[in-house]
Design an enzyme around this catalytic site. Sequence first.
Site, PDB file in Angstrom:
ATOM      1  N   THR A  34       0.830  -1.208   0.000  1.00 35.74           N
ATOM      2  CA  THR A  34       0.000   0.000   0.000  1.00 35.74           C
ATOM      3  C   THR A  34       0.866   1.261   0.000  1.00 35.74           C
ATOM      4  N   GLY A  73       3.117  -3.130   8.487  1.00 35.17           N
ATOM      5  CA  GLY A  73       3.291  -3.371   9.922  1.00 35.17           C
ATOM      6  C   GLY A  73       4.761  -3.606  10.272  1.00 35.17           C
ATOM      7  N   GLU A 317      -6.154  -5.847   3.922  1.00 36.79           N
ATOM      8  CA  GLU A 317      -6.213  -7.046   3.069  1.00 36.79           C
ATOM      9  C   GLU A 317      -7.420  -7.006   2.144  1.00 36.79           C
TER      10      GLU A 317
HETATM   11  C1  LIG Z   1       0.259 -14.460   6.704  1.00 43.67           C
HETATM   12  C2  LIG Z   1       0.482 -13.752   7.911  1.00 43.67           C
HETATM   13  C3  LIG Z   1       0.047 -14.486   9.063  1.00 43.67           C
HETATM   14  C4  LIG Z   1      -0.882 -14.085   9.818  1.00 43.67           C
HETATM   15  C5  LIG Z   1      -1.766 -12.930   9.457  1.00 43.67           C
HETATM   16  C6  LIG Z   1      -3.034 -13.487   9.057  1.00 43.67           C
HETATM   17  C7  LIG Z   1      -4.110 -13.386   9.751  1.00 43.67           C
HETATM   18  C8  LIG Z   1      -4.305 -12.358  10.696  1.00 43.67           C
HETATM   19  C9  LIG Z   1      -3.931 -12.855  11.958  1.00 43.67           C
HETATM   20  C10 LIG Z   1      -3.804 -12.035  12.890  1.00 43.67           C
HETATM   21  C11 LIG Z   1      -4.047 -10.573  12.692  1.00 43.67           C
HETATM   22  C12 LIG Z   1      -3.051  -9.911  13.435  1.00 43.67           C
HETATM   23  C13 LIG Z   1      -2.311  -9.051  12.932  1.00 43.67           C
HETATM   24  C14 LIG Z   1      -2.506  -8.538  11.560  1.00 43.67           C
HETATM   25  C15 LIG Z   1      -1.965  -7.211  11.551  1.00 43.67           C
HETATM   26  C16 LIG Z   1      -1.926  -6.413  10.539  1.00 43.67           C
HETATM   27  C17 LIG Z   1      -2.501  -6.577   9.211  1.00 43.67           C
HETATM   28  C18 LIG Z   1      -1.892  -7.654   8.428  1.00 43.67           C
HETATM   29  C19 LIG Z   1      -1.957  -7.632   7.173  1.00 43.67           C
HETATM   30  C20 LIG Z   1      -2.539  -6.534   6.365  1.00 43.67           C
HETATM   31  C21 LIG Z   1      -1.710  -6.436   5.144  1.00 43.67           C
HETATM   32  C22 LIG Z   1      -2.341  -5.708   3.978  1.00 43.67           C
HETATM   33  O1  LIG Z   1      -3.329  -5.069   4.069  1.00 43.67           O
HETATM   34  S1  LIG Z   1      -1.470  -5.915   2.550  1.00 43.67           S
HETATM   35  C23 LIG Z   1      -2.300  -4.982   1.349  1.00 43.67           C
HETATM   36  C24 LIG Z   1      -3.580  -5.644   0.936  1.00 43.67           C
HETATM   37  N1  LIG Z   1      -4.135  -4.934  -0.191  1.00 43.67           N
HETATM   38  C25 LIG Z   1      -5.226  -5.318  -0.787  1.00 43.67           C
HETATM   39  O2  LIG Z   1      -5.869  -6.283  -0.392  1.00 43.67           O
HETATM   40  C26 LIG Z   1      -5.594  -4.547  -2.012  1.00 43.67           C
HETATM   41  C27 LIG Z   1      -6.981  -4.844  -2.497  1.00 43.67           C
HETATM   42  N2  LIG Z   1      -7.024  -4.841  -3.945  1.00 43.67           N
HETATM   43  C28 LIG Z   1      -6.967  -6.002  -4.702  1.00 43.67           C
HETATM   44  O3  LIG Z   1      -6.863  -7.096  -4.173  1.00 43.67           O
HETATM   45  C29 LIG Z   1      -7.046  -5.915  -6.176  1.00 43.67           C
HETATM   46  O4  LIG Z   1      -6.338  -4.914  -6.727  1.00 43.67           O
HETATM   47  C30 LIG Z   1      -8.489  -5.820  -6.680  1.00 43.67           C
HETATM   48  C31 LIG Z   1      -9.311  -6.887  -6.018  1.00 43.67           C
HETATM   49  C32 LIG Z   1      -9.089  -4.450  -6.345  1.00 43.67           C
HETATM   50  C33 LIG Z   1      -8.517  -6.073  -8.219  1.00 43.67           C
HETATM   51  O5  LIG Z   1      -7.356  -5.701  -8.786  1.00 43.67           O
HETATM   52  P1  LIG Z   1      -7.118  -5.365 -10.336  1.00 43.67           P
HETATM   53  O6  LIG Z   1      -7.570  -3.987 -10.609  1.00 43.67           O
HETATM   54  O7  LIG Z   1      -5.717  -5.676 -10.637  1.00 43.67           O
HETATM   55  O8  LIG Z   1      -8.005  -6.395 -11.028  1.00 43.67           O
HETATM   56  P2  LIG Z   1      -9.338  -6.277 -11.838  1.00 43.67           P
HETATM   57  O9  LIG Z   1     -10.413  -5.660 -11.006  1.00 43.67           O
HETATM   58  O10 LIG Z   1      -9.060  -5.610 -13.115  1.00 43.67           O
HETATM   59  O11 LIG Z   1      -9.600  -7.792 -12.036  1.00 43.67           O
HETATM   60  C34 LIG Z   1      -8.882  -8.529 -12.975  1.00 43.67           C
HETATM   61  C35 LIG Z   1      -9.178  -9.992 -12.809  1.00 43.67           C
HETATM   62  O12 LIG Z   1      -8.356 -10.498 -11.773  1.00 43.67           O
HETATM   63  C36 LIG Z   1      -9.137 -11.188 -10.831  1.00 43.67           C
HETATM   64  N3  LIG Z   1      -8.482 -11.098  -9.526  1.00 43.67           N
HETATM   65  C37 LIG Z   1      -8.265 -10.017  -8.781  1.00 43.67           C
HETATM   66  N4  LIG Z   1      -7.627 -10.347  -7.652  1.00 43.67           N
HETATM   67  C38 LIG Z   1      -7.423 -11.683  -7.722  1.00 43.67           C
HETATM   68  C39 LIG Z   1      -6.802 -12.627  -6.852  1.00 43.67           C
HETATM   69  N5  LIG Z   1      -6.279 -12.236  -5.683  1.00 43.67           N
HETATM   70  N6  LIG Z   1      -6.767 -13.916  -7.225  1.00 43.67           N
HETATM   71  C40 LIG Z   1      -7.321 -14.324  -8.395  1.00 43.67           C
HETATM   72  N7  LIG Z   1      -7.930 -13.470  -9.271  1.00 43.67           N
HETATM   73  C41 LIG Z   1      -7.961 -12.176  -8.926  1.00 43.67           C
HETATM   74  C42 LIG Z   1     -10.454 -10.470 -10.882  1.00 43.67           C
HETATM   75  O13 LIG Z   1     -11.473 -11.236 -10.300  1.00 43.67           O
HETATM   76  C43 LIG Z   1     -10.603 -10.247 -12.343  1.00 43.67           C
HETATM   77  O14 LIG Z   1     -11.025 -11.457 -12.940  1.00 43.67           O
HETATM   78  P3  LIG Z   1     -11.978 -11.407 -14.203  1.00 43.67           P
HETATM   79  O15 LIG Z   1     -11.974 -12.830 -14.684  1.00 43.67           O
HETATM   80  O16 LIG Z   1     -13.313 -10.980 -13.671  1.00 43.67           O
HETATM   81  O17 LIG Z   1     -11.422 -10.423 -15.158  1.00 43.67           O
HETATM   82  C1  LIG Z   2      -4.215  -1.735  10.543  1.00 46.08           C
HETATM   83  C2  LIG Z   2      -3.799  -1.771   9.102  1.00 46.08           C
HETATM   84  C3  LIG Z   2      -2.713  -2.528   8.739  1.00 46.08           C
HETATM   85  C4  LIG Z   2      -2.293  -2.551   7.413  1.00 46.08           C
HETATM   86  N1  LIG Z   2      -1.183  -3.266   7.090  1.00 46.08           N
HETATM   87  C5  LIG Z   2      -0.718  -3.222   5.825  1.00 46.08           C
HETATM   88  C6  LIG Z   2       0.493  -3.901   5.481  1.00 46.08           C
HETATM   89  O1  LIG Z   2       1.124  -4.556   6.317  1.00 46.08           O
HETATM   90  N2  LIG Z   2       0.939  -3.803   4.207  1.00 46.08           N
HETATM   91  C7  LIG Z   2       0.270  -3.108   3.258  1.00 46.08           C
HETATM   92  O2  LIG Z   2       0.738  -3.071   2.114  1.00 46.08           O
HETATM   93  N3  LIG Z   2      -0.884  -2.468   3.549  1.00 46.08           N
HETATM   94  C8  LIG Z   2      -1.393  -2.515   4.799  1.00 46.08           C
HETATM   95  N4  LIG Z   2      -2.569  -1.859   5.105  1.00 46.08           N
HETATM   96  C9  LIG Z   2      -3.270  -1.116   4.053  1.00 46.08           C
HETATM   97  C10 LIG Z   2      -4.575  -1.754   3.641  1.00 46.08           C
HETATM   98  O3  LIG Z   2      -4.375  -2.932   2.923  1.00 46.08           O
HETATM   99  C11 LIG Z   2      -5.392  -0.744   2.821  1.00 46.08           C
HETATM  100  O4  LIG Z   2      -5.684   0.357   3.666  1.00 46.08           O
HETATM  101  C12 LIG Z   2      -6.657  -1.367   2.301  1.00 46.08           C
HETATM  102  O5  LIG Z   2      -6.381  -2.307   1.289  1.00 46.08           O
HETATM  103  C13 LIG Z   2      -7.648  -0.313   1.759  1.00 46.08           C
HETATM  104  O6  LIG Z   2      -7.049   0.475   0.788  1.00 46.08           O
HETATM  105  P1  LIG Z   2      -7.075   2.081   0.869  1.00 46.08           P
HETATM  106  O7  LIG Z   2      -6.592   2.474   2.204  1.00 46.08           O
HETATM  107  O8  LIG Z   2      -6.396   2.579  -0.333  1.00 46.08           O
HETATM  108  O9  LIG Z   2      -8.608   2.460   0.780  1.00 46.08           O
HETATM  109  P2  LIG Z   2      -9.314   3.210  -0.428  1.00 46.08           P
HETATM  110  O10 LIG Z   2      -9.289   2.329  -1.620  1.00 46.08           O
HETATM  111  O11 LIG Z   2      -8.799   4.583  -0.590  1.00 46.08           O
HETATM  112  O12 LIG Z   2     -10.796   3.215   0.124  1.00 46.08           O
HETATM  113  C14 LIG Z   2     -11.503   4.390   0.551  1.00 46.08           C
HETATM  114  C15 LIG Z   2     -12.997   4.187   0.232  1.00 46.08           C
HETATM  115  O13 LIG Z   2     -13.164   4.191  -1.182  1.00 46.08           O
HETATM  116  C16 LIG Z   2     -13.904   3.050  -1.589  1.00 46.08           C
HETATM  117  N5  LIG Z   2     -13.426   2.623  -2.912  1.00 46.08           N
HETATM  118  C17 LIG Z   2     -12.151   2.543  -3.362  1.00 46.08           C
HETATM  119  N6  LIG Z   2     -12.107   2.102  -4.628  1.00 46.08           N
HETATM  120  C18 LIG Z   2     -13.383   1.873  -4.994  1.00 46.08           C
HETATM  121  C19 LIG Z   2     -14.007   1.364  -6.162  1.00 46.08           C
HETATM  122  N7  LIG Z   2     -13.286   0.990  -7.210  1.00 46.08           N
HETATM  123  N8  LIG Z   2     -15.342   1.240  -6.174  1.00 46.08           N
HETATM  124  C20 LIG Z   2     -16.075   1.586  -5.108  1.00 46.08           C
HETATM  125  N9  LIG Z   2     -15.557   2.059  -3.962  1.00 46.08           N
HETATM  126  C21 LIG Z   2     -14.228   2.216  -3.909  1.00 46.08           C
HETATM  127  C22 LIG Z   2     -13.634   2.006  -0.520  1.00 46.08           C
HETATM  128  O14 LIG Z   2     -14.694   1.055  -0.462  1.00 46.08           O
HETATM  129  C23 LIG Z   2     -13.553   2.860   0.739  1.00 46.08           C
HETATM  130  O15 LIG Z   2     -14.860   3.078   1.221  1.00 46.08           O
HETATM  131  C24 LIG Z   2      -3.007  -1.826   6.425  1.00 46.08           C
HETATM  132  C25 LIG Z   2      -4.131  -1.080   6.800  1.00 46.08           C
HETATM  133  C26 LIG Z   2      -4.525  -1.051   8.111  1.00 46.08           C
HETATM  134  C27 LIG Z   2      -5.731  -0.233   8.479  1.00 46.08           C
END
Ligand SMILES: CC/C=C\C/C=C\C/C=C\C/C=C\C/C=C\C/C=C\CCC(=O)SCCNC(=O)CCNC(=O)[C@H](O)C(C)(C)COP(=O)(O)OP(=O)(O)OC[C@H]1O[C@@H](n2cnc3c(N)ncnc32)[C@H](O)[C@@H]1OP(=O)(O)O
Ligand SMILES: Cc1cc2nc3c(=O)[nH]c(=O)nc-3n(C[C@H](O)[C@H](O)[C@H](O)COP(=O)(O)OP(=O)(O)OC[C@H]3O[C@@H](n4cnc5c(N)ncnc54)[C@H](O)[C@@H]3O)c2cc1C
Length: 551
Positions: A34, A73, A317
Site C-alpha cells: 500500500t 506493519g 487485506e
Molecule cells: C500471513 C500472515 C500471518 C498471519 C496474518 C493473518 C491473519 C491475521 C492474523 C492475525 C491478525 C493480526 C495481525 C494482523 C496485523 C496487521 C494486518 C496484516 C496484514 C494486512 C496487510 C495488507 O493489508 S497488505 C495490502 C492488501 N491490499 C489489498 O488487499 C488490495 C486490495 N485490492 C486487490 O486485491 C485488487 O487490486 C483488486 C481486487 C481491487 C482487483 O485488482 P485489479 O484492478 O488488478 O483487477 P481487476 O479488477 O481488473 O480484475 C482482474 C481480474 O483479476 C481477478 N483477480 C483479482 N484479484 C485476484 C486474486 N487475488 N486472485 C485471483 N484473481 C484475482 C479479478 O477477479 C478479475 O477477474 P476477471 O476474470 O473478472 O477479469
Molecule cells: C491496521 C492496518 C494494517 C495494514 N497493514 C498493511 C500492510 O502490512 N501492508 C500493506 O501493504 N498495507 C497494509 N494496510 C493497508 C490496507 O491494505 C489498505 O488500507 C486497504 O487495502 C484499503 O485500501 P485504501 O486504504 O487505499 O482504501 P481506499 O481504496 O482509498 O478506500 C476508501 C474508500 O473508497 C472506496 N473505494 C475505493 N475504490 C473503490 C471502487 N473501485 N469502487 C467503489 N468504492 C471504492 C472504498 O470502499 C472505501 O470506502 C493496512 C491497513 C490497516 C488499516
Amino acid sequence: MFVPTLMGQCTPEQQAYWLPRALDMQIIGTYAQTELGHGTFIRGLETTATYDPETETFVMNSPTLTSYKWWAGGLAKTVNYCIVVAQLYTKGVCHGTHPFIVQIRDEETHMPRPGVKVGDIGPKLGFNTADNGYLGFDNYRIPRDNMMMKNAQVLKDGTYVKVARHGKATYGTMVFVRVLLVNEAAFNLAKACTIAVRYSAIRRQCSPDSEGSELQVLDYSTQQHKLFICIATAHALQLNSTWLWKTFSDTLAAIKQGNVDTLPELHALSSCLKALSTADAASLIEQCRHACGGHGYMMSSGLPYLYAFVTATRTYEGDYTILLLQTARFLVKAYEQVEAGKPLTPTVSYLSQAFTGKKLPWDSSPDGIIRAFQALAAGKLSSTVKSLRKRLESGLSYEQAWELSTIQLNGAAEAHCRAVMSQNYKSEIERLTVNSSPNVKLVLQQLYKVYLYYWALERTGDLLLYTSISESDIFELQLRYEGLLKEIRPNAVGIVDAFDLRDEVLHSALGSYDGNVYERLMAEAQKSPLNAEPVNQTFHTYLKPMMKGKL
Ligand SMILES: CC/C=C\C/C=C\C/C=C\C/C=C\C/C=C\C/C=C\CCC(=O)SCCNC(=O)CCNC(=O)[C@H](O)C(C)(C)COP(=O)(O)OP(=O)(O)OC[C@H]1O[C@@H](n2cnc3c(N)ncnc32)[C@H](O)[C@@H]1OP(=O)(O)O
Ligand SMILES: Cc1cc2nc3c(=O)[nH]c(=O)nc-3n(C[C@H](O)[C@H](O)[C@H](O)COP(=O)(O)OP(=O)(O)OC[C@H]3O[C@@H](n4cnc5c(N)ncnc54)[C@H](O)[C@@H]3O)c2cc1C
C-alpha cells in the site's frame, strides 16, 4: 505476510537463501504494498523498480509523495527487510507490479540504508503497539536476484519472462491472508461473546415485579437477542473458516499441478467470506460492548481493544466493498453461464435452478430457509444484471453501467455469501456431530437455527420480494425465534465456556472465569495514575486559582 510471500513468490533457489534467514529471525521483514495514494487499486501503485543491465541491479524510486509506501506493519522501526511491490521497468517497458526483496536497514547498526527514507505513520484507532511505517526510495539499488522470480523473471540482459499460468499469481499472499482472517474473525468474536455472556450472568438490573429480586440481565429477551446471535455467528465463522481452508488447500494443490481452473472461485469465496466475516465480527463485537452497558466502555473490559483490532480487518487485506465487488464479478459470469446452459462451479450451482421467474414457496425448515437465502441471492443477482443491461442498452459503456450498478452488485454478493455461509454452517454441524451426544447435537442445532431465523427476520423485505413468505409466516418465525432464545438461555454460559478461552487470553475484568467482576473492576481502577496521590498537582496549578478568582 513476509514469510508466506517468500514461500509463495520465490523460486526454490531464492527460498533456500531467504527462508532460513527469515524463519530464524536473522532478518525481520514486512509486506509493503500500500502507498499513501493507493491501496485498493494495486495497478495504480507508483513506486518504480527500473532494471539496469550494466550493474545487474534494480533502481528503486518513489517519484511522488503519493508513491511513498504507507501502513506496512513493523516497517517504521522494527524490520530491516521489506517485500516491496513496485512497477517493474526493463528495456523501457513497464510490466506492471511485481514483488521485490529490499534491505532497508543495516543488519548490524539498524541504520536506514542510504537512499531509504523510513518512519512511523503516527497513532491509529487501534494497533498502537505496531509501528506501521512509511517508506520512500531515492535511486536505491538492489541486486537483480532480489526480484521474487517464481511468477516472472528479468534475465541478466533485461529480457522479461512471464512464468505464471495465472495473471494474478502475485496476489497469492493476499488470498492466503484473507482465508486466515475468517478464522481470526471467529476467534475474536468468540472472545467478545465469552466476556459479554459471562458478565450478563453476573450483572443484575431491575426487578420486573415489586417483590422479586433483580434479574440477571442475561434473562432479558432483548439481551439474549443481542448475544446469542454473537455465539451462533462465532460458530458459523469458525466452521466456514475450516471449510474455506480446505478449499484453499485443494486449490493450492491443483495449482502446484499446473491447474489454475479453481482459482477464480477461490478468489470469489475468500473475498466475500473475508468481507462478511470481518464486518459481522466487528459489528457484533460492538454489540457485545453495548450488552455490557457502561462497564463495557472501560478499557479493562477488553472490548474496546477487541473492537479497535477487529474493525481494522474490515479494511486491510482488501476493503469490504471492494472484495464484495470482486465476488459480484464472479456471480455475473455465473449468471451468463446459466443463460448459456453451461455447467456451474459448486458454490454457485444453486443458481442453475433459481431463475424460474416465480417466487420460491416459503418453507420455514432450516433447509427451506437456506433455499430462501439462495433464492434471495439469485433474485438480487437477476435484478442487478437487468439493471446492468438496461444501462448498457441506454448507450453507456460496460464500466459506466457497472459503476452505476455497484450498490445492487454488492447486495447480490452479500446475499450470495450469506447463503454460502448458512449452507456450510449446516453441513459442517451435521458432519461434525455424527458421533456426538444428542444433547451436544441439540445445542449446536439450536444455535444454528438462531443464525438462520435471525438473518431471515433481518431480511424480511427481501424475502417478501423473492419468496412467497406471508405476514403470518413472518409472525410465526418471530415467535419461534423468541422461543429458541429461551431454550438456549440455561446453557448460554456453558456454551461460551466451551470456547475454552483462558483469562489471560480474554484480558477482561468483566469476562473472567471466576465472575469476580466488581472486585476486578475496582482493582483495575486502582491502577489509574490519578489514584497515585490524594491531591493532584492540577488542583494547585489550575483549579484552586480559578476557584479563588485568581486565574
Ligand atoms: C500471513 C500472515 C500471518 C498471519 C496474518 C493473518 C491473519 C491475521 C492474523 C492475525 C491478525 C493480526 C495481525 C494482523 C496485523 C496487521 C494486518 C496484516 C496484514 C494486512 C496487510 C495488507 O493489508 S497488505 C495490502 C492488501 N491490499 C489489498 O488487499 C488490495 C486490495 N485490492 C486487490 O486485491 C485488487 O487490486 C483488486 C481486487 C481491487 C482487483 O485488482 P485489479 O484492478 O488488478 O483487477 P481487476 O479488477 O481488473 O480484475 C482482474 C481480474 O483479476 C481477478 N483477480 C483479482 N484479484 C485476484 C486474486 N487475488 N486472485 C485471483 N484473481 C484475482 C479479478 O477477479 C478479475 O477477474 P476477471 O476474470 O473478472 O477479469
Ligand atoms: C491496521 C492496518 C494494517 C495494514 N497493514 C498493511 C500492510 O502490512 N501492508 C500493506 O501493504 N498495507 C497494509 N494496510 C493497508 C490496507 O491494505 C489498505 O488500507 C486497504 O487495502 C484499503 O485500501 P485504501 O486504504 O487505499 O482504501 P481506499 O481504496 O482509498 O478506500 C476508501 C474508500 O473508497 C472506496 N473505494 C475505493 N475504490 C473503490 C471502487 N473501485 N469502487 C467503489 N468504492 C471504492 C472504498 O470502499 C472505501 O470506502 C493496512 C491497513 C490497516 C488499516
